[in-house]
Motif scaffolding. Structure first.
Motif, PDB file in Angstrom:
ATOM      1  N   ILE A 112      -7.072   2.466  -8.360  1.00  0.00           N
ATOM      2  CA  ILE A 112      -5.869   2.887  -7.630  1.00  0.00           C
ATOM      3  C   ILE A 112      -4.939   1.711  -7.409  1.00  0.00           C
ATOM      4  O   ILE A 112      -3.711   1.820  -7.592  1.00  0.00           O
ATOM      5  N   LEU A 116      -1.084   1.423  -8.887  1.00  0.00           N
ATOM      6  CA  LEU A 116       0.060   1.294  -7.986  1.00  0.00           C
ATOM      7  C   LEU A 116       0.823  -0.007  -8.235  1.00  0.00           C
ATOM      8  O   LEU A 116       2.056  -0.032  -8.215  1.00  0.00           O
ATOM      9  N   CYS A 141      -2.796  -2.020  -0.052  1.00  0.00           N
ATOM     10  CA  CYS A 141      -3.591  -0.790  -0.226  1.00  0.00           C
ATOM     11  C   CYS A 141      -4.730  -0.724   0.784  1.00  0.00           C
ATOM     12  O   CYS A 141      -5.079   0.373   1.260  1.00  0.00           O
ATOM     13  N   PHE A 175       2.241   4.144  -0.048  1.00  0.00           N
ATOM     14  CA  PHE A 175       0.945   4.438  -0.649  1.00  0.00           C
ATOM     15  C   PHE A 175       0.778   5.936  -0.876  1.00  0.00           C
ATOM     16  O   PHE A 175       0.391   6.363  -1.978  1.00  0.00           O
ATOM     17  N   ILE A 179       0.465   7.828  -4.463  1.00  0.00           N
ATOM     18  CA  ILE A 179      -0.714   8.617  -4.818  1.00  0.00           C
ATOM     19  C   ILE A 179      -0.297  10.009  -5.289  1.00  0.00           C
ATOM     20  O   ILE A 179      -0.796  10.525  -6.303  1.00  0.00           O
ATOM     21  N   PHE A 183      -1.030  10.566  -9.211  1.00  0.00           N
ATOM     22  CA  PHE A 183      -2.303  11.261  -9.413  1.00  0.00           C
ATOM     23  C   PHE A 183      -2.261  12.742  -9.055  1.00  0.00           C
ATOM     24  O   PHE A 183      -3.262  13.436  -9.256  1.00  0.00           O
ATOM     25  N   ALA A 372      -1.812  13.433  -0.088  1.00  0.00           N
ATOM     26  CA  ALA A 372      -2.476  12.224  -0.562  1.00  0.00           C
ATOM     27  C   ALA A 372      -3.963  12.231  -0.205  1.00  0.00           C
ATOM     28  O   ALA A 372      -4.806  11.836  -1.022  1.00  0.00           O
ATOM     29  N   LEU A 376      -6.990  12.030  -2.894  1.00  0.00           N
ATOM     30  CA  LEU A 376      -8.037  11.023  -2.792  1.00  0.00           C
ATOM     31  C   LEU A 376      -9.412  11.672  -2.641  1.00  0.00           C
ATOM     32  O   LEU A 376     -10.404  11.174  -3.197  1.00  0.00           O
TER      33      LEU A 376
END
Length: 386
Positions: A112, A116, A141, A175, A179, A183, A372, A376
């Motif tokens: 990740i 990023l 992060c 962040f 994400i 993703f 997000a 995750l």
């Protein structure tokens, strides 16, 4: 009568006196004790020969009170400490401790961070005007993950990572957006043909051929909901909430998520707004074929609780079963339906921010945080599935 030209008797505004030269205030005029109160036990009989100091020396101005103080946090030391603790060849903490504190394995976290830092400008390494290195992607992060995982204040990571409160909040905002953008397409997708075949296989093993998951709703409390919206988002206990509708499978993968309905809506109201059946309505759903008691069916279904309607895509339990077959079916259905409840519990355990009441004002930022966390969660499920 002699006129008094002291600063205390000027008719012009106070802030204009701050910029006025003090030497022009007639220094030859003495101010007696009758004009300035005495704080000694004995009254002063002699007039004071010292002029009063200018207002800029006796009272702090509003601009001075609002002045921000620069703190050199030694951010390089924060990066070095983080690197030695978790990412060096001989880290201080074990892999198990990393998994508990970051909620994921180290390989997934580094994946990740690398993605990023390559595609999101905010996380790219950069230097300031003095050619000093800024915060590393690992620091940024890590700050965002700690805020999501522990649900703590934005200034709680300052002492360890050397990142201020405002910067930690910016790291979290960038962040979650990164994400979702990078993703979201892969890890919050609709089931493909291969996914459906796997879901149908596991559903048949559990005694429910044609079952692709269970559907239910979860509420997230909104502490700082605007006052004008509280009536629309509050029900029951009177606390404003936002509803999440989700579909989860046995491995806790979340296949569908619809977030944003007001807390006054029940599961039926949320279902009316949800796009869960859009693929079936518009003919985009993959073909499904399975057999039950020798009959062929082409429409998959979800396991639900009693509030959902009597549709062909919903299979509910039997209330108050009397026959042994009915009791067996109700037991199996209620056990399999708990997949989505387990997914909600694991999601809140991994990310305490969505377990605690939300402190944000913007509903858009709250939605990004929820999406997000769902992404995750699915990434962690895929990483640890085998």
């Amino acid at each position: 009568m002699e006129s008094n030209n002291t600063p205390n008797n000027q008719s012009q505004p106070y802030f204009s006196l701050l910029n006025f030269p003090y030497d022009s205030f007639a220094p030859n005029v003495n101010i007696g004790s009758s004009q300035i109160p005495s704080f000694s036990s004995q009254p002063s009989s002699q007039p004071s020969s010292q002029p009063s100091p200018p207002p800029s020396q006796t009272e702090e101005t509003a601009e001075q009170r609002r002045e921000r103080r620069h703190i050199d946090r030694q951010r390089e030391e924060g990066h070095e400490r983080l690197w030695n603790d978790y990412f060096s060849d001989n880290p201080t903490y074990t892999t198990r401790q990393f998994r508990r504190r970051f909620r994921m394995n180290k390989s997934l976290f580094l994946r990740i961070v690398n993605r990023l830092s390559e595609e999101v400008p905010y996380f790219k390494p950069k230097k300031d005007a003095t050619f000093r290195n800024g915060f590393s992607p690992l620091q940024q992060c890590t700050a965002a993950i700690r805020l999501l995982a522990y649900g703590i204040g934005a200034d709680s990571v300052d002492e360890y990572l050397r990142i201020s409160e405002s910067t930690s909040r910016k790291c979290l905002e960038h962040f979650v957006v990164g994400i979702v953008d990078l993703f979201g397409t892969e890890y919050l997708r609709r089931p493909t043909q291969a996914d459906l075949q796997r879901l149908l296989f596991y559903g048949e093993l559990r005694g429910f051929p044609g079952m692709v998951g269970s559907i239910d709703c979860m509420h997230w409390k909104w502490k700082n909901c605007p006052t004008a919206w509280k009536g629309m988002y509050s029900r029951g206990t009177g606390k404003p909430t936002i509803v999440l509708e989700a579909v989860a499978s046995q491995d806790l993968w979340i296949w569908h998520a619809f977030f944003g309905a007001p807390g006054t809506c029940n599961d039926l109201n949320v279902l009316d707004q949800s796009p869960v059946f859009n693929d079936i309505i518009y003919g985009r759903a993959p073909e499904v074929t399975y057999y039950v008691n020798g009959n062929e069916y082409n429409l998959a279904y979800y396991l639900t609780d009693g509030i959902y309607p009597e549709w062909a895509t919903f299979v509910k339990s039997i209330p108050q079963p009397q026959h042994p077959k009915h009791r067996l079916f109700a037991e199996k259905q209620e056990g399999a339906r708990k997949d989505v409840e387990r997914a909600f519990g694991v999601l809140q355990s991994r990310f305490a921010m969505i377990k605690n009441p939300s402190l944000l004002w913007s509903k858009g930022k709250i939605a990004y945080i929820m999406r997000a966390c769902l992404i995750l969660h699915n990434m962690i499920v895929e990483d640890e599935r085998d």
